[in-house]
Scaffold this motif. Structure first.
Motif, PDB file in Angstrom:
ATOM      1  N   ILE A   8       0.620  -1.534   0.103  1.00  0.00           N
ATOM      2  CA  ILE A   8      -0.322   0.175   0.192  1.00  0.00           C
ATOM      3  C   ILE A   8       0.944   1.242  -0.033  1.00  0.00           C
ATOM      4  CG2 ILE A   8      -1.994   1.269   1.236  1.00  0.00           C
ATOM      5  CD1 ILE A   8      -2.759  -1.057   2.833  1.00  0.00           C
ATOM      6  N   GLN A   9       0.577   2.472  -0.525  1.00  0.00           N
ATOM      7  CA  GLN A   9       0.951   3.059  -0.780  1.00  0.00           C
ATOM      8  C   GLN A   9       1.062   4.513   0.730  1.00  0.00           C
ATOM      9  OE1 GLN A   9       1.558   5.594  -4.360  1.00  0.00           O
ATOM     10  NE2 GLN A   9       0.023   3.540  -5.863  1.00  0.00           N
ATOM     11  N   PRO A  10       1.816   5.001   0.756  1.00  0.00           N
ATOM     12  CA  PRO A  10       2.054   6.412   2.066  1.00  0.00           C
ATOM     13  C   PRO A  10       1.861   7.666   1.893  1.00  0.00           C
ATOM     14  CG  PRO A  10       4.193   5.476   1.681  1.00  0.00           C
ATOM     15  CD  PRO A  10       3.931   4.696   0.611  1.00  0.00           C
ATOM     16  N   THR A 106      -4.203   1.517 -17.247  1.00  0.00           N
ATOM     17  CA  THR A 106      -5.232   2.352 -16.869  1.00  0.00           C
ATOM     18  C   THR A 106      -4.799   3.772 -15.635  1.00  0.00           C
ATOM     19  OG1 THR A 106      -6.593   0.709 -16.477  1.00  0.00           O
ATOM     20  CG2 THR A 106      -7.593   2.483 -17.768  1.00  0.00           C
ATOM     21  N   GLN A 107      -4.351   3.265 -14.862  1.00  0.00           N
ATOM     22  CA  GLN A 107      -3.788   4.036 -13.812  1.00  0.00           C
ATOM     23  C   GLN A 107      -2.507   4.783 -14.212  1.00  0.00           C
ATOM     24  OE1 GLN A 107      -2.625   2.413  -9.495  1.00  0.00           O
ATOM     25  NE2 GLN A 107      -0.965   3.376 -10.444  1.00  0.00           N
ATOM     26  N   PHE A 108      -2.123   4.757 -15.330  1.00  0.00           N
ATOM     27  CA  PHE A 108      -0.947   5.314 -15.822  1.00  0.00           C
ATOM     28  C   PHE A 108      -1.147   6.804 -16.867  1.00  0.00           C
ATOM     29  CE2 PHE A 108       1.566   7.736 -18.738  1.00  0.00           C
ATOM     30  CZ  PHE A 108       2.085   8.208 -19.221  1.00  0.00           C
ATOM     31  N   ASP A 110      -5.046   7.915 -15.896  1.00  0.00           N
ATOM     32  CA  ASP A 110      -5.599   8.219 -14.913  1.00  0.00           C
ATOM     33  C   ASP A 110      -4.901   9.335 -14.302  1.00  0.00           C
ATOM     34  OD1 ASP A 110      -7.916   6.881 -15.451  1.00  0.00           O
ATOM     35  OD2 ASP A 110      -8.131   4.984 -13.395  1.00  0.00           O
ATOM     36  N   LYS A 111      -3.471   9.131 -13.747  1.00  0.00           N
ATOM     37  CA  LYS A 111      -2.773   9.427 -12.688  1.00  0.00           C
ATOM     38  C   LYS A 111      -2.229  10.657 -14.215  1.00  0.00           C
ATOM     39  CE  LYS A 111      -2.676   7.043  -8.824  1.00  0.00           C
ATOM     40  NZ  LYS A 111      -1.781   6.822  -7.524  1.00  0.00           N
ATOM     41  N   SER A 112      -2.327  10.737 -15.084  1.00  0.00           N
ATOM     42  CA  SER A 112      -1.487  11.622 -15.846  1.00  0.00           C
ATOM     43  C   SER A 112      -2.301  12.469 -16.461  1.00  0.00           C
ATOM     44  CB  SER A 112      -0.136  10.927 -16.977  1.00  0.00           C
ATOM     45  OG  SER A 112      -1.246  10.005 -18.351  1.00  0.00           O
ATOM     46  N   ASP A 145      -9.646  -4.377  -6.929  1.00  0.00           N
ATOM     47  CA  ASP A 145      -9.964  -4.368  -8.621  1.00  0.00           C
ATOM     48  C   ASP A 145      -9.041  -3.632  -9.499  1.00  0.00           C
ATOM     49  OD1 ASP A 145     -11.528  -5.356 -10.784  1.00  0.00           O
ATOM     50  OD2 ASP A 145     -12.196  -3.425 -10.562  1.00  0.00           O
ATOM     51  N   ASP A 146      -8.973  -2.296  -8.779  1.00  0.00           N
ATOM     52  CA  ASP A 146      -7.706  -1.263  -9.782  1.00  0.00           C
ATOM     53  C   ASP A 146      -6.794  -1.825 -10.045  1.00  0.00           C
ATOM     54  OD1 ASP A 146      -8.028  -0.908  -6.811  1.00  0.00           O
ATOM     55  OD2 ASP A 146      -6.555   0.470  -8.086  1.00  0.00           O
ATOM     56  N   GLN A 147      -6.165  -2.620  -8.933  1.00  0.00           N
ATOM     57  CA  GLN A 147      -4.221  -3.532  -9.827  1.00  0.00           C
ATOM     58  C   GLN A 147      -4.499  -4.942 -10.525  1.00  0.00           C
ATOM     59  OE1 GLN A 147      -1.751  -1.695  -8.909  1.00  0.00           O
ATOM     60  NE2 GLN A 147      -3.348   0.143  -7.788  1.00  0.00           N
ATOM     61  N   LYS A 148      -5.944  -4.955 -10.832  1.00  0.00           N
ATOM     62  CA  LYS A 148      -5.622  -6.073 -11.613  1.00  0.00           C
ATOM     63  C   LYS A 148      -5.057  -6.348 -12.787  1.00  0.00           C
ATOM     64  CE  LYS A 148      -9.517  -8.447 -14.071  1.00  0.00           C
ATOM     65  NZ  LYS A 148     -11.141  -8.782 -13.950  1.00  0.00           N
ATOM     66  N   ARG A 191     -15.975   7.461 -10.211  1.00  0.00           N
ATOM     67  CA  ARG A 191     -14.315   6.810  -9.538  1.00  0.00           C
ATOM     68  C   ARG A 191     -15.048   6.601  -8.869  1.00  0.00           C
ATOM     69  NH1 ARG A 191     -11.707  12.947  -9.318  1.00  0.00           N
ATOM     70  NH2 ARG A 191     -10.301  12.027  -9.019  1.00  0.00           N
ATOM     71  N   LYS A 192     -12.776   5.389  -8.479  1.00  0.00           N
ATOM     72  CA  LYS A 192     -12.508   5.142  -7.167  1.00  0.00           C
ATOM     73  C   LYS A 192     -12.214   5.915  -5.829  1.00  0.00           C
ATOM     74  CE  LYS A 192      -8.307   3.020  -7.363  1.00  0.00           C
ATOM     75  NZ  LYS A 192      -7.819   4.132  -5.672  1.00  0.00           N
ATOM     76  N   MET A 193     -12.698   5.916  -4.758  1.00  0.00           N
ATOM     77  CA  MET A 193     -12.158   6.016  -3.524  1.00  0.00           C
ATOM     78  C   MET A 193     -10.671   5.836  -4.133  1.00  0.00           C
ATOM     79  SD  MET A 193     -13.206   5.568  -0.027  1.00  0.00           S
ATOM     80  CE  MET A 193     -14.572   6.234  -0.128  1.00  0.00           C
TER      81      MET A 193
HETATM   82 MG    MG Z   1      -3.884   3.628  -5.921  1.00  0.00          MG
END
Ligand code: MG
Ligand code: ATP
Length: 328
Positions: A8-10, A106-108, A110-112, A145-148, A191-193
């Protein structure tokens, strides 16, 4: 008996999304498996972090792991940057990854999206995550689920490395809970929490005071038909709240729907706030004891030692397989 790894990220204080989707499931795994739980602070720096906050959040996250039931006698709890093999194997796996496949994550995206400056690390995050997992011979990765998609990429990288160099990596599988794998934002149910959301009303933090929790649930967006009913497609906000209610109370969604039949959202939300606060109360109590104790540092020192011992062996194998080792 399987090897389990999860990180888990801090990057903020954990949300009930992190708890219900991931952390809550860790404790049951400890008795019969070899478990590694990690504070992935090197992932957190893929987006800007304030130095003091990062330090504090890392310790706070370690304390939350313990407060939620991780037992250091059974599991290895450690901080990613204290085990250099993660960054070292991460580099090797970056060299096995293709830019195209990383850009498709998708995470890239979403975050970029919409950011003027995006770090290269945000793109190369998945090979580092693959290294986290592969270093321990991990078989099962309990995640939301987002890490699948990242676990699928990890499998592809492992398979590619094994084929090209030597068959050393174990293929990991994601374990995603049936319910609660994607808790949605309280302010936008599409959107996910996320703990790094800039709007604090979008999430409930595991360390929020009962009054804050109750206020945030009251402010949560809903729809206008006033019926407490699970319908993900047409009533995503209420469905998300029902999922949270069900997971925190242990009651089925049908029972909760029946409890609020003919009553409005006001009662439902007020009681949901209480239910969440009650779920978090024992964790917060234990957290408050741990965060001020010296026990925490001792546990993390020992965890880093144990993790280093195991991880350095796999790193040596990977280096040898690629010709990065001088002797032999
Ligand atoms: Mg995350
Ligand atoms: P950030 O916004 O910084 O990425 P995050 O809230 O997404 O933070 P992570 O540290 O990226 O948290 O993820 C930790 C774990 O929590 C992962 O297993 C992830 O799949 C899970 N998780 C994250 N958000 C949710 C959510 N909304 N519902 C269920 N599980 C979640």
């Amino acid at each position: 008996m399987s090897v389990i790894f999860s990180g888990i990220q801090p990057s903020g204080t954990l949300t009930i999304g992190n708890y219900l989707g991931a952390m809550k499931h860790f404790t049951n795994l400890q008795d019969d498996n070899e478990c590694y739980f990690c504070v992935v602070n090197q992932h957190a720096i893929t987006v800007p972090q304030e130095k003091k906050a990062l330090k504090q959040n890392s310790k706070s996250l370690a304390a939350l792991y313990l407060a939620s039931g991780i037992d250091p006698d059974k599991s290895t709890l450690f901080i990613q940057s204290e085990v250099p093999a993660h960054a070292q194997l991460g580099w090797i796996l970056q060299c096995v990854s293709y830019i195209g496949e990383l850009e498709r994550m998708t995470q890239f995206k979403d975050k970029s999206t919409g950011k003027d400056a995006v770090s290269a690390g945000l793109l190369t995050y998945p090979p580092l995550m693959a290294a986290d997992i592969l270093l321990y011979g991990t078989e099962v990765v309990p995640v939301g689920d987002d890490q699948k998609q990242h676990i699928e990429l990890t499998r592809n990288l492992a398979e590619r490395f094994n084929r090209k160099f030597n068959d050393i990596f174990v293929m990991p599988d994601a374990r995603i809970p049936k319910v609660g794998a994607r808790i949605m934002s309280l302010q936008d149910p599409t959107r996910k929490m996320s703990k790094s959301d800039s709007n604090q009303n979008a999430y409930i933090s595991m360390l929020d005071e009962p009054n804050t929790i109750i206020k945030k649930v009251k402010r949560a967006v809903t729809d206008s038909d006033g019926v407490v009913r699970f319908d993900k497609e047409n009533k995503p906000a209420i469905s998300n709240l029902l999922t949270i209610y069900s997971l925190c109370s242990g009651k089925s969604v049908e029972d909760i729907e029946a409890m609020y039949e003919g009553r409005g959202y006001g009662d439902f939300k007020a009681e949901l706030g209480e239910v969440i606060a009650e779920t978090l109360r024992p964790i917060q109590e234990r957290y408050n004891e741990l965060i001020t104790s010296s026990e925490l540092d001792d546990i993390l020192d020992l965890g880093a030692e144990k993790a280093n011992r195991k991880a350095s062996k796999m790193l040596a194998k990977a280096e040898r397989a690629m010709g990065l080792e001088r002797k032999r």
